[in-house]
Motif scaffolding. Structure first.
Motif, PDB file in Angstrom:
ATOM      1  N   ARG A 264       0.831  -1.212   0.000  1.00  0.00           N
ATOM      2  CA  ARG A 264       0.000   0.000   0.000  1.00  0.00           C
ATOM      3  C   ARG A 264       0.866   1.264   0.000  1.00  0.00           C
ATOM      4  O   ARG A 264       0.571   2.228  -0.704  1.00  0.00           O
ATOM      5  CB  ARG A 264      -0.929  -0.002   1.222  1.00  0.00           C
ATOM      6  N   ILE A 265       1.926   1.259   0.800  1.00  0.00           N
ATOM      7  CA  ILE A 265       2.825   2.411   0.836  1.00  0.00           C
ATOM      8  C   ILE A 265       3.489   2.612  -0.523  1.00  0.00           C
ATOM      9  O   ILE A 265       3.583   3.734  -1.034  1.00  0.00           O
ATOM     10  CB  ILE A 265       3.886   2.212   1.942  1.00  0.00           C
ATOM     11  N   ARG A 266       3.921   1.513  -1.128  1.00  0.00           N
ATOM     12  CA  ARG A 266       4.566   1.617  -2.443  1.00  0.00           C
ATOM     13  C   ARG A 266       3.590   2.154  -3.489  1.00  0.00           C
ATOM     14  O   ARG A 266       3.961   3.000  -4.309  1.00  0.00           O
ATOM     15  CB  ARG A 266       5.102   0.244  -2.871  1.00  0.00           C
ATOM     16  N   ALA A 267       2.350   1.705  -3.438  1.00  0.00           N
ATOM     17  CA  ALA A 267       1.360   2.160  -4.414  1.00  0.00           C
ATOM     18  C   ALA A 267       0.975   3.618  -4.192  1.00  0.00           C
ATOM     19  O   ALA A 267       0.889   4.410  -5.136  1.00  0.00           O
ATOM     20  CB  ALA A 267       0.115   1.271  -4.347  1.00  0.00           C
ATOM     21  N   ALA A 268       0.752   4.015  -2.940  1.00  0.00           N
ATOM     22  CA  ALA A 268       0.281   5.372  -2.655  1.00  0.00           C
ATOM     23  C   ALA A 268       1.373   6.414  -2.805  1.00  0.00           C
ATOM     24  O   ALA A 268       1.115   7.546  -3.218  1.00  0.00           O
ATOM     25  CB  ALA A 268      -0.301   5.423  -1.241  1.00  0.00           C
ATOM     26  N   LEU A 269       2.620   6.034  -2.458  1.00  0.00           N
ATOM     27  CA  LEU A 269       3.713   7.012  -2.398  1.00  0.00           C
ATOM     28  C   LEU A 269       4.812   6.724  -3.413  1.00  0.00           C
ATOM     29  O   LEU A 269       5.892   7.304  -3.327  1.00  0.00           O
ATOM     30  CB  LEU A 269       4.297   7.027  -0.976  1.00  0.00           C
ATOM     31  N   ARG A 270       4.534   5.844  -4.351  1.00  0.00           N
ATOM     32  CA  ARG A 270       5.464   5.506  -5.427  1.00  0.00           C
ATOM     33  C   ARG A 270       6.811   5.029  -4.887  1.00  0.00           C
ATOM     34  O   ARG A 270       7.860   5.583  -5.191  1.00  0.00           O
ATOM     35  CB  ARG A 270       5.640   6.685  -6.393  1.00  0.00           C
ATOM     36  N   ASP A 271       6.739   4.001  -4.050  1.00  0.00           N
ATOM     37  CA  ASP A 271       7.929   3.292  -3.583  1.00  0.00           C
ATOM     38  C   ASP A 271       8.911   4.195  -2.841  1.00  0.00           C
ATOM     39  O   ASP A 271      10.068   4.359  -3.239  1.00  0.00           O
ATOM     40  CB  ASP A 271       8.628   2.620  -4.770  1.00  0.00           C
ATOM     41  N   PRO A 272       8.491   4.778  -1.714  1.00  0.00           N
ATOM     42  CA  PRO A 272       9.375   5.703  -0.998  1.00  0.00           C
ATOM     43  C   PRO A 272      10.421   4.946  -0.176  1.00  0.00           C
ATOM     44  O   PRO A 272      10.236   3.770   0.155  1.00  0.00           O
ATOM     45  CB  PRO A 272       8.410   6.432  -0.062  1.00  0.00           C
ATOM     46  N   PRO A 273      11.511   5.599   0.194  1.00  0.00           N
ATOM     47  CA  PRO A 273      12.397   5.005   1.198  1.00  0.00           C
ATOM     48  C   PRO A 273      11.662   4.942   2.531  1.00  0.00           C
ATOM     49  O   PRO A 273      10.756   5.753   2.786  1.00  0.00           O
ATOM     50  CB  PRO A 273      13.576   5.979   1.256  1.00  0.00           C
ATOM     51  N   TYR A 274      12.028   4.015   3.381  1.00  0.00           N
ATOM     52  CA  TYR A 274      11.351   3.891   4.674  1.00  0.00           C
ATOM     53  C   TYR A 274      12.246   3.149   5.655  1.00  0.00           C
ATOM     54  O   TYR A 274      13.250   2.529   5.277  1.00  0.00           O
ATOM     55  CB  TYR A 274      10.012   3.147   4.531  1.00  0.00           C
ATOM     56  N   SER A 275      11.875   3.206   6.908  1.00  0.00           N
ATOM     57  CA  SER A 275      12.500   2.407   7.961  1.00  0.00           C
ATOM     58  C   SER A 275      11.408   1.805   8.815  1.00  0.00           C
ATOM     59  O   SER A 275      10.339   2.398   8.995  1.00  0.00           O
ATOM     60  CB  SER A 275      13.410   3.269   8.846  1.00  0.00           C
ATOM     61  N   PHE A 276      11.666   0.591   9.337  1.00  0.00           N
ATOM     62  CA  PHE A 276      10.792   0.087  10.391  1.00  0.00           C
ATOM     63  C   PHE A 276      11.633  -0.430  11.543  1.00  0.00           C
ATOM     64  O   PHE A 276      12.778  -0.846  11.370  1.00  0.00           O
ATOM     65  CB  PHE A 276       9.763  -0.929   9.887  1.00  0.00           C
ATOM     66  N   ILE A 277      11.063  -0.341  12.729  1.00  0.00           N
ATOM     67  CA  ILE A 277      11.741  -0.661  13.981  1.00  0.00           C
ATOM     68  C   ILE A 277      10.833  -1.556  14.801  1.00  0.00           C
ATOM     69  O   ILE A 277       9.636  -1.279  14.950  1.00  0.00           O
ATOM     70  CB  ILE A 277      12.042   0.620  14.783  1.00  0.00           C
ATOM     71  N   LEU A 278      11.381  -2.620  15.345  1.00  0.00           N
ATOM     72  CA  LEU A 278      10.635  -3.506  16.232  1.00  0.00           C
ATOM     73  C   LEU A 278      10.849  -3.065  17.677  1.00  0.00           C
ATOM     74  O   LEU A 278      11.976  -3.028  18.167  1.00  0.00           O
ATOM     75  CB  LEU A 278      11.107  -4.955  16.048  1.00  0.00           C
ATOM     76  N   HIS A 279       9.768  -2.721  18.347  1.00  0.00           N
ATOM     77  CA  HIS A 279       9.802  -2.395  19.778  1.00  0.00           C
ATOM     78  C   HIS A 279       9.334  -3.624  20.553  1.00  0.00           C
ATOM     79  O   HIS A 279       8.182  -4.050  20.395  1.00  0.00           O
ATOM     80  CB  HIS A 279       8.854  -1.230  20.092  1.00  0.00           C
ATOM     81  N   THR A 280      10.195  -4.171  21.368  1.00  0.00           N
ATOM     82  CA  THR A 280       9.811  -5.319  22.182  1.00  0.00           C
ATOM     83  C   THR A 280      10.448  -5.188  23.553  1.00  0.00           C
ATOM     84  O   THR A 280      11.277  -4.301  23.789  1.00  0.00           O
ATOM     85  CB  THR A 280      10.219  -6.643  21.503  1.00  0.00           C
ATOM     86  N   SER A 281      10.074  -6.046  24.485  1.00  0.00           N
ATOM     87  CA  SER A 281      10.596  -5.940  25.840  1.00  0.00           C
ATOM     88  C   SER A 281      12.058  -6.368  25.893  1.00  0.00           C
ATOM     89  O   SER A 281      12.500  -7.200  25.101  1.00  0.00           O
ATOM     90  CB  SER A 281       9.769  -6.800  26.796  1.00  0.00           C
ATOM     91  N   PRO A 282      12.833  -5.796  26.810  1.00  0.00           N
ATOM     92  CA  PRO A 282      14.224  -6.208  26.955  1.00  0.00           C
ATOM     93  C   PRO A 282      14.315  -7.572  27.623  1.00  0.00           C
ATOM     94  O   PRO A 282      13.350  -8.038  28.242  1.00  0.00           O
ATOM     95  CB  PRO A 282      14.808  -5.117  27.869  1.00  0.00           C
ATOM     96  N   PRO A 283      15.469  -8.247  27.511  1.00  0.00           N
ATOM     97  CA  PRO A 283      15.658  -9.495  28.248  1.00  0.00           C
ATOM     98  C   PRO A 283      15.481  -9.246  29.750  1.00  0.00           C
ATOM     99  O   PRO A 283      15.976  -8.242  30.276  1.00  0.00           O
ATOM    100  CB  PRO A 283      17.105  -9.892  27.920  1.00  0.00           C
TER     101      PRO A 283
END
Length: 346
Positions: A264-283
């Protein structure tokens, strides 16, 4: 009139600059292309990388040769290194630690020409299984206090090898931003005996205006106080503090949600650069003198993924105040993405 909106999870303000709103086509710009003479991540180039530490090999092929679907290797030029003893000391009014940690590369698939948005849900689920496996292994090292899985896509998002990959970095302390988020969730639970993120998800499902995708398992939505245009959060509706506790079936649902969202992001914004980050609990390692440290995590924290297209740049006001100016209200961003055709740019 513009609005200042408060994010209770991040404890910061965003300025939604109404009247300066920008539609998707206004963000479109030529993408930079990165070429490499010989990509070390490609199929058949296994000897060009450090030896693998994890691989999904559907046909049971041997290590460090073709036959893999997902492959994890140590970063050849790591930011932090596993070897050595952790040392911490004062330096006048400052503190310093030696660079103990881990830095790994997840090569997401063999084909150099395919992007993560080209992958189906099952293929992306295999990437998340690699995250899970490596995080389970690394958290056995009590020197490592936080495991940070993330992906940058595109030259504008600081990628220096174009073959689709993500990264996992383990650090010997809980980063301040993460510590703040964990403390906010703990304080909320102490006052209300409810998970803050569960409450946020419940409200977003009720209001619907910022929801991009809701399949009953994973919610994809634009946060009310989005700092960036088209910023998204992807979270399981079932409460869980620990990403590594997800079953294969749950990771498949996450893979489906991520595949659909990236398309959806690629279609709406014509394949933009992006980052994703996983937020999870620490050990949940025992701390000297603090036997209850993070003991409430299973109740008060809730893992999620933060995904941000790289459409704007931080300027002096943002640097100086911590306020972010977002020219696209999250309600509009969610509507654009809901209406985007995921198959448009296949």
């Amino acid at each position: 009139m513009s609005e200042l909106r408060w994010d209770p999870l991040k404890a910061n303000w965003a300025i939604i600059t109404e009247g300066r709103g920008r539609r998707p086509q206004e963000f479109l710009a030529p993408r930079e292309k990165l070429a490499v003479a010989a990509c070390p991540f490609c199929y058949g180039k296994e000897q060009k990388t450090p030896p693998e530490i994890y691989a999904h090999r559907p046909n049971g092929s041997g290590a460090n040769q073709p036959g893999w679907q997902v492959r994890v290797i140590p970063n050849k030029f790591p930011a932090l290194q596993v070897e050595g003893e952790l040392e911490s000391e004062a330096h006048g009014l400052y503190d310093r630690m030696n660079g103990i940690g881990a830095h790994e590369i997840i090569i997401e698939q063999p084909d150099h020409e395919r992007d993560t948005a080209d992958l189906n849900g099952a293929e992306i689920a295999e990437i998340f299984r690699a995250f899970r496996a490596r995080m389970i292994d690394l958290r056995n090292d009590e020197r490592l206090r936080y495991l940070f899985a993330f992906k940058n896509n595109g030259v504008e998002a600081a990628v220096n090898v174009p073959h689709s990959h993500s990264q996992l970095i383990a650090v010997p302390l809980v980063p301040p931003m993460i510590s703040t988020e964990l403390s906010i969730c703990r304080d909320y639970y102490e006052h209300k005996e409810r998970c803050l993120i569960c409450d946020l998800l419940r409200q977003e499902r009720q209001e619907k205006s910022r929801v991009v995708r809701d399949d009953g398992n994973i919610l994809v939505y634009a946060p009310y106080a989005s700092s960036f245009p088209f910023e998204l959060r992807i979270a399981p509706l079932q409460h869980s503090h620990d990403f590594t506790a997800q079953t294969d079936q749950q990771l498949l649902a996450l893979g489906d949600a991520m595949s659909d969202t990236l398309k959806r992001i690629r279609a709406a914004l014509r394949d933009p650069p992006y980052s994703f980050i996983l937020h999870t609990s620490p050990p949940m390692h025992m701390r000297k003198g603090r036997p209850g440290y993070w003991s409430s995590l299973p109740f008060d924290y809730h893992w999620y993924i933060e995904l941000v297209p790289k459409l704007t740049k931080m300027a002096g006001f943002e640097w100086g105040t911590g306020f972010h100016m977002n020219p696209t209200p999250p309600e509009e961003a969610a509507e654009f993405l809901r209406n985007a055709d995921p198959e448009l740019m296949r």
